[in-house]
Scaffold this active site. Structure first.
Site, PDB file in Angstrom:
ATOM      1  N   MET A  32     -27.742  -3.938  55.412  1.00 24.01           N
ATOM      2  CA  MET A  32     -26.894  -2.866  54.887  1.00 24.01           C
ATOM      3  C   MET A  32     -25.417  -3.264  55.012  1.00 24.01           C
ATOM      4  SD  MET A  32     -28.782   0.382  56.680  1.00 24.01           S
ATOM      5  CE  MET A  32     -30.566   0.431  56.872  1.00 24.01           C
TER       6      MET A  32
ATOM      7  N   SER B  97     -40.376  -2.669  60.492  1.00 20.13           N
ATOM      8  CA  SER B  97     -38.942  -2.805  60.252  1.00 20.13           C
ATOM      9  C   SER B  97     -38.197  -3.048  61.549  1.00 20.13           C
ATOM     10  CB  SER B  97     -38.401  -1.542  59.583  1.00 20.13           C
ATOM     11  OG  SER B  97     -36.995  -1.580  59.538  1.00 20.13           O
TER      12      SER B  97
ATOM     13  N   ASP C  56     -33.866  -5.046  57.208  1.00 20.54           N
ATOM     14  CA  ASP C  56     -32.958  -4.180  56.454  1.00 20.54           C
ATOM     15  C   ASP C  56     -31.525  -4.687  56.560  1.00 20.54           C
ATOM     16  OD1 ASP C  56     -34.667  -2.009  55.450  1.00 20.54           O
ATOM     17  OD2 ASP C  56     -35.029  -1.592  57.558  1.00 20.54           O
TER      18      ASP C  56
ATOM     19  N   HIS D  91     -34.779  -6.749  52.714  1.00 17.14           N
ATOM     20  CA  HIS D  91     -34.415  -5.628  51.843  1.00 17.14           C
ATOM     21  C   HIS D  91     -32.896  -5.500  51.830  1.00 17.14           C
ATOM     22  CE1 HIS D  91     -34.738  -0.952  51.245  1.00 17.14           C
ATOM     23  NE2 HIS D  91     -34.176  -1.555  50.211  1.00 17.14           N
TER      24      HIS D  91
ATOM     25  N   MET E 261     -29.755  -3.715  50.947  1.00 18.45           N
ATOM     26  CA  MET E 261     -29.120  -2.455  50.561  1.00 18.45           C
ATOM     27  C   MET E 261     -27.616  -2.705  50.511  1.00 18.45           C
ATOM     28  SD  MET E 261     -31.506   0.175  52.726  1.00 18.45           S
ATOM     29  CE  MET E 261     -32.111  -1.067  53.879  1.00 18.45           C
TER      30      MET E 261
ATOM     31  N   MET F 240     -38.535   3.980  47.858  1.00 19.05           N
ATOM     32  CA  MET F 240     -37.987   4.573  49.076  1.00 19.05           C
ATOM     33  C   MET F 240     -38.497   6.006  49.228  1.00 19.05           C
ATOM     34  SD  MET F 240     -36.165   2.217  50.514  1.00 19.05           S
ATOM     35  CE  MET F 240     -35.461   3.261  51.802  1.00 19.05           C
TER      36      MET F 240
ATOM     37  N   ASP G 131     -41.253   2.459  51.821  1.00 19.54           N
ATOM     38  CA  ASP G 131     -40.398   2.356  53.000  1.00 19.54           C
ATOM     39  C   ASP G 131     -39.801   3.727  53.300  1.00 19.54           C
ATOM     40  OD1 ASP G 131     -38.628   1.714  55.001  1.00 19.54           O
ATOM     41  OD2 ASP G 131     -37.395   0.350  53.806  1.00 19.54           O
TER      42      ASP G 131
ATOM     43  N   HIS H 273     -40.056  -6.631  58.195  1.00 22.70           N
ATOM     44  CA  HIS H 273     -39.110  -6.051  57.239  1.00 22.70           C
ATOM     45  C   HIS H 273     -37.706  -6.100  57.835  1.00 22.70           C
ATOM     46  CE1 HIS H 273     -38.262  -3.587  53.677  1.00 22.70           C
ATOM     47  NE2 HIS H 273     -37.419  -2.900  54.438  1.00 22.70           N
TER      48      HIS H 273
END
Length: 216
Positions: A36, A7, A34, A65, A67, A138, A176, A32
């Site tokens: 957000m 990540s 992330d 990913h 979020m 998660m 994750d 990965h």
């Protein structure tokens, strides 16, 4: 054999390209990413332009990913930016929109993933199992890196592995949160075959050995 997906939330954002190459040199096949938005989770990270920039400097699988609230608004742009896998959260929209979001992702030729937070019952995923290329469990509360691994999430993986065997056996199971050399075997034993590792990977003194151990 498992797949490791380091990540970049734990990477050096001033030197992302360098750290992407560090991941590849260590033998990691995925990255990965992330994303957000400060609404769905209490943190803000990166967005579409950064994914597009990463795509230009690596041939590794971009495991993105989201979020974010109502991801249906942005999945076309993330697909166009170069994501190989695009994972959204079940809790982020209505059931109707989640079904449509997964459909839209796959229509763009991108692999569709669906994730749940620790507090969401795994059974809530059942209506979507046939529409996913990957399911992400998660093992920390989404929003921040460096949290402790929640081992009590492992029964979710066991349940999913059993269900997917008949419904969608090609679907990957990803974990994750808090994945390191101690917790990776626990995840694999429960059925995970893609493991996201942030802090543990980037703090490792021998990253190639870390990757080899997690992926064996």
């Amino acid at each position: 054999m498992a797949i490791i997906s380091p990540s970049i939330l734990s990477a050096d954002f001033v030197n992302l390209e360098r750290d992407i190459h560090v991941c590849k040199d260590a033998g990691a096949p995925w990255i990965h990413v992330d994303v957000m938005d400060g609404h769905f989770v209490p943190n803000i990270t990166i967005g579409i332009p950064v994914v597009a920039a990463l795509r230009k400097v690596t041939d590794l699988v971009l495991d993105v990913h989201l979020m974010i609230d109502r991801p249906i608004r942005y999945v076309d742009q993330f697909c166009a930016s170069g994501a190989d896998y695009l994972t959204v959260h079940l809790e982020a929209d209505t059931p109707e929109n989640i079904h449509q979001t997964l459909k839209n992702i796959r229509a763009k030729g991108v692999k569709a993933g669906l994730s749940i937070k620790p507090g969401t019952p795994v059974e809530a995923l059942e209506p979507y199992l046939g529409e996913c290329d990957m399911i992400l469990i998660m093992t920390v509360e989404p929003g921040f890196g460096g949290q402790s691994f929640m081992g009590d999430m492992m029964p979710k993986l066991v349940w999913l592995k059993e269900k997917l065997a008949s419904v969608n056996p090609e679907c990957l199971l990803q974990v994750d949160g808090g994945v390191d050399l101690r917790t990776a075997p626990v995840c694999k034993e429960a059925g995970a075959n893609v493991l996201v590792s942030g802090s543990a990977f980037f703090k490792s003194q021998d990253k190639a050995a870390f990757v080899a151990e997690v992926q064996k």
